[in-house]
Design an enzyme around this catalytic site. Sequence first.
Site, PDB file in Angstrom:
ATOM      1  CB  ILE A   1      14.418  24.720  -0.642  1.00  0.00           C
ATOM      2  CG1 ILE A   1      15.418  24.505  -1.909  1.00  0.00           C
ATOM      3  CG2 ILE A   1      13.308  25.753  -1.259  1.00  0.00           C
ATOM      4  CD1 ILE A   1      14.796  23.508  -2.766  1.00  0.00           C
ATOM      5  CD  GLU A   2      16.311  28.901   5.523  1.00  0.00           C
ATOM      6  OE1 GLU A   2      15.996  30.112   5.610  1.00  0.00           O
ATOM      7  OE2 GLU A   2      17.349  28.511   6.020  1.00  0.00           O
TER       8      GLU A   2
ATOM      9  CD  GLU B   1      22.992  18.221   4.105  1.00  0.00           C
ATOM     10  OE1 GLU B   1      21.814  18.692   4.086  1.00  0.00           O
ATOM     11  OE2 GLU B   1      23.810  18.097   5.229  1.00  0.00           O
TER      12      GLU B   1
END
Length: 133
Positions: free
Chosen positions: A41-42, A53
């Site tokens: 999730i940027e 992860e």
Amino acid sequence: MEQLLAAARAAQEKSYSPYSRYPVGAAVRATSGKIYTGCNIENASYGLTICAERVALATAVAAGEREFTALAIAAGDGDPGMPCGACRQFMAEWFTPDVPIVVVSGQGQRLQMTMGQLLPYAFGPKSLGEGPR
Ligand code: THU
């Protein structure tokens, strides 16, 4: 492991990665048998980006899980995309050194290793004198 890889691929589809255009999906299996997934999730403030992860593991831990048996990651086109150093440290908190980790690329190339191979000589709970969880 095939089921876990399929879950990682499905999670990769959910990736929010408009800046890097590098989608990652992860799926972790707990000893309960349940699978938990995550994607990267940027953020427009790039440094706040969260890796797939860590999203998967945080989701599992928040659901009450404490022990895990395997992790699958879907990342990369040619060569499979390996977990970053921050994720390796995060994983070492929860995975014993024998836990298998499989990474698969979009073209289906696979690499399998253990937690101990991914982060040997890890700093972990035992480094602080904590007993087994
Ligand atoms: N990324 C992950 O999700 N996991 C990793 O272990 C490596 C990097 C993400 C972060 C960012 O959104 C994109 O991949 C490119 O670095």
